[in-house]
Design a protein around this motif. Structure first.
Motif, PDB file in Angstrom:
ATOM      1  N   SER A 219      21.712  40.346  45.054  1.00  0.00           N
ATOM      2  CA  SER A 219      22.232  40.540  46.408  1.00  0.00           C
ATOM      3  C   SER A 219      21.275  40.052  47.503  1.00  0.00           C
ATOM      4  O   SER A 219      21.707  39.766  48.610  1.00  0.00           O
ATOM      5  CB  SER A 219      22.537  42.020  46.637  1.00  0.00           C
ATOM      6  N   GLN A 235      25.426  36.983  39.701  1.00  0.00           N
ATOM      7  CA  GLN A 235      25.416  38.289  39.030  1.00  0.00           C
ATOM      8  C   GLN A 235      25.149  39.443  39.997  1.00  0.00           C
ATOM      9  O   GLN A 235      24.781  40.541  39.557  1.00  0.00           O
ATOM     10  CB  GLN A 235      24.326  38.312  37.958  1.00  0.00           C
ATOM     11  N   GLY A 237      24.870  42.679  42.199  1.00  0.00           N
ATOM     12  CA  GLY A 237      25.399  44.016  41.954  1.00  0.00           C
ATOM     13  C   GLY A 237      25.393  44.891  43.198  1.00  0.00           C
ATOM     14  O   GLY A 237      26.424  45.435  43.616  1.00  0.00           O
ATOM     15  N   SER A 238      24.230  44.973  43.853  1.00  0.00           N
ATOM     16  CA  SER A 238      24.040  45.971  44.915  1.00  0.00           C
ATOM     17  C   SER A 238      24.864  45.714  46.170  1.00  0.00           C
ATOM     18  O   SER A 238      25.079  46.620  46.969  1.00  0.00           O
ATOM     19  CB  SER A 238      22.561  46.035  45.301  1.00  0.00           C
ATOM     20  N   TYR A 246      18.044  47.280  50.512  1.00  0.00           N
ATOM     21  CA  TYR A 246      18.625  45.964  50.799  1.00  0.00           C
ATOM     22  C   TYR A 246      18.891  45.769  52.288  1.00  0.00           C
ATOM     23  O   TYR A 246      18.747  44.657  52.807  1.00  0.00           O
ATOM     24  CB  TYR A 246      19.898  45.735  49.980  1.00  0.00           C
TER      25      TYR A 246
HETATM   26  C1  LIG Z   1      19.746  40.433  35.239  1.00  0.00           C
HETATM   27  C2  LIG Z   1      20.231  40.960  36.542  1.00  0.00           C
HETATM   28  N1  LIG Z   1      21.217  40.311  37.190  1.00  0.00           N
HETATM   29  C3  LIG Z   1      21.702  40.763  38.364  1.00  0.00           C
HETATM   30  C4  LIG Z   1      21.201  41.910  38.955  1.00  0.00           C
HETATM   31  C5  LIG Z   1      21.840  42.372  40.247  1.00  0.00           C
HETATM   32  O1  LIG Z   1      20.979  42.374  41.277  1.00  0.00           O
HETATM   33  P1  LIG Z   1      21.272  43.130  42.646  1.00  0.00           P
HETATM   34  O2  LIG Z   1      21.612  44.545  42.346  1.00  0.00           O
HETATM   35  O3  LIG Z   1      19.978  42.997  43.299  1.00  0.00           O
HETATM   36  O4  LIG Z   1      22.377  42.423  43.292  1.00  0.00           O
HETATM   37  C6  LIG Z   1      20.161  42.599  38.327  1.00  0.00           C
HETATM   38  C7  LIG Z   1      19.592  43.786  38.960  1.00  0.00           C
HETATM   39  O5  LIG Z   1      18.520  44.229  38.725  1.00  0.00           O
HETATM   40  C8  LIG Z   1      19.671  42.121  37.089  1.00  0.00           C
HETATM   41  O6  LIG Z   1      18.695  42.764  36.440  1.00  0.00           O
END
Ligand SMILES: Cc1ncc(COP(=O)(O)O)c(C=O)c1O
Length: 369
Positions: A219, A235, A237-238, A246
């Protein structure tokens, strides 16, 4: 949690983990729009929300499936109907790999590897189960955690093919870069990551190995990965819940604006001359990325009061909330906060006057194996 659908937000018992569904849906749509406008696949990381229902919402908005980090997380979401999962992490234990191979019969599955032993064990487990899955070679693009050096990607991809497995592409994620506050620092870190991806792609090309996909990004940085033209799948998530950590990042130009959607509802349970005490401590919100922010009350500072308590101090004494007053917290880090709760209460119509629309199970709570 004794909350129920139709209950007024004001009546939700505290402390409780509450999702502002209106804000979450705007975040969902904003990321889906970004990915489709850039022609990128979106595979959000479900380790953040651990909920099959939320994963299904993301898939309904165009995500190709979701990522998980653990075998048991994949099993928990599959058991609730999620049909396309990528374990974006290494699994080396043979008993676990047998579970991975069994799961590959039920869902479309992929996994990451970063060692020849991992490839050998995965191949043995899949052969024993008679199942198939996609294998991503993870490269270390600067995080310094899992992943082979980029120049070694071809050797491992060759080992994947030699074992009769399907090489699905490169796993390329830089976690630490996500939390670099300034745009310039993040740009520099992902610039170096992009160079690492180019090195791996060049090594694959020299070896005559086609790389179907580069998957990664979070993110804090996904605009940079998208701009590079190298990554084909995001990918993040947050973005869906947006924690305090964030929100403290300097926003990247061109990034959609995400709103806070995850809150801890708490109540003032004690008042002293200098402070108020609320009923939410670090058993209700994770503090690994710092303390929560008091939502809508910039004049109040949250101090850690231990497992069950939070302490609020104000610049001026009358600012301190009164006994029984509701206080909303924006957690410092959403992933481990969600893991502390069995359910999340999905609220429609705002935190002031909304109602509970859905009690959302944290299906993969505690799934750390
Ligand atoms: C392998 C991988 N992909 C994607 C993410 C998602 O990241 P975020 O929550 O920072 O968007 C993470 C989060 O730690 C992760 O370990």
């Amino acid at each position: 949690v004794n909350a129920f659908v139709g209950q007024c937000v004001a009546d939700i018992d505290t402390p409780a983990l509450v999702i502002d569904l209106d804000a979450m849906q705007r975040n969902l749509a904003a990321m889906a729009t970004f990915a489709s406008q850039r022609g990128l696949r979106l595979r959000p990381h479900a380790k953040m929300h651990k909920s099959a229902w939320i994963a299904q919402q993301q898939i309904a908005h165009g995500a190709v499936g979701v990522c998980v980090q653990k075998t048991s997380e994949a099993e928990a979401l599959a058991a609730q109907g999620v049909r396309d999962l990528f374990i974006s992490n290494e699994v080396i234990d043979e008993a676990k790999l047998a579970r991975v191979a069994a799961l590959a019969h039920q869902v479309t599955l992929a996994i990451a590897v970063d060692s020849t032993l991992g490839v050998e064990r995965l191949a043995a487990a899949l052969q024993a189960a008679g199942s198939r899955l996609g294998v991503f070679v993870e490269i270390d693009i600067g995080h310094g955690r899992c992943g082979v050096p980029p120049r070694d990607a071809a050797a491992l991809a060759r080992s994947v093919a030699r074992h009769g497995l399907h090489f699905a592409g490169l796993q390329a994620y830089h976690g630490r870069a996500q939390h670099l506050r300034g745009v310039a620092e993040r740009r520099a870190a992902i610039g170096a990551s992009a160079q690492a991806v180019r090195t791996a792609l060049a090594a694959l090309a020299v070896a005559g190995i086609d790389c179907p996909l580069v998957s990664g990004a979070g993110s804090g940085s996904f605009v940079l990965e998208a701009d590079s033209g190298l990554w084909g799948e995001l990918q993040c998530g947050s973005y869906l819940f947006m924690d305090r950590d964030y929100a403290d990042n300097e926003a990247l130009p061109g990034a959609p604006r995400f709103e806070h959607a995850l809150f801890v509802k708490s109540q003032v349970m004690s008042c002293a001359a200098s402070h108020a005490v609320i009923d939410a401590g670090h058993k209700s919100h994770a503090i690994d990325s710092g303390l929560p922010r008091v939502w809508g009350r910039d004049d109040l500072e949250f101090a850690n009061g231990g497992d069950e308590h939070g302490i609020l101090r104000g610049a001026a004494l009358p600012a301190i909330p009164a006994l029984g007053e509701t206080v909303w917290l924006v957690p410092g880090h959403c992933d481990p906060t969600v893991n502390l709760h069995a359910t999340m209460l999905g609220v429609r119509g705002g935190l002031e006057r909304g109602v509970v629309e859905r009690v959302i199970a944290v299906d993969a709570r505690g799934c750390i194996t």
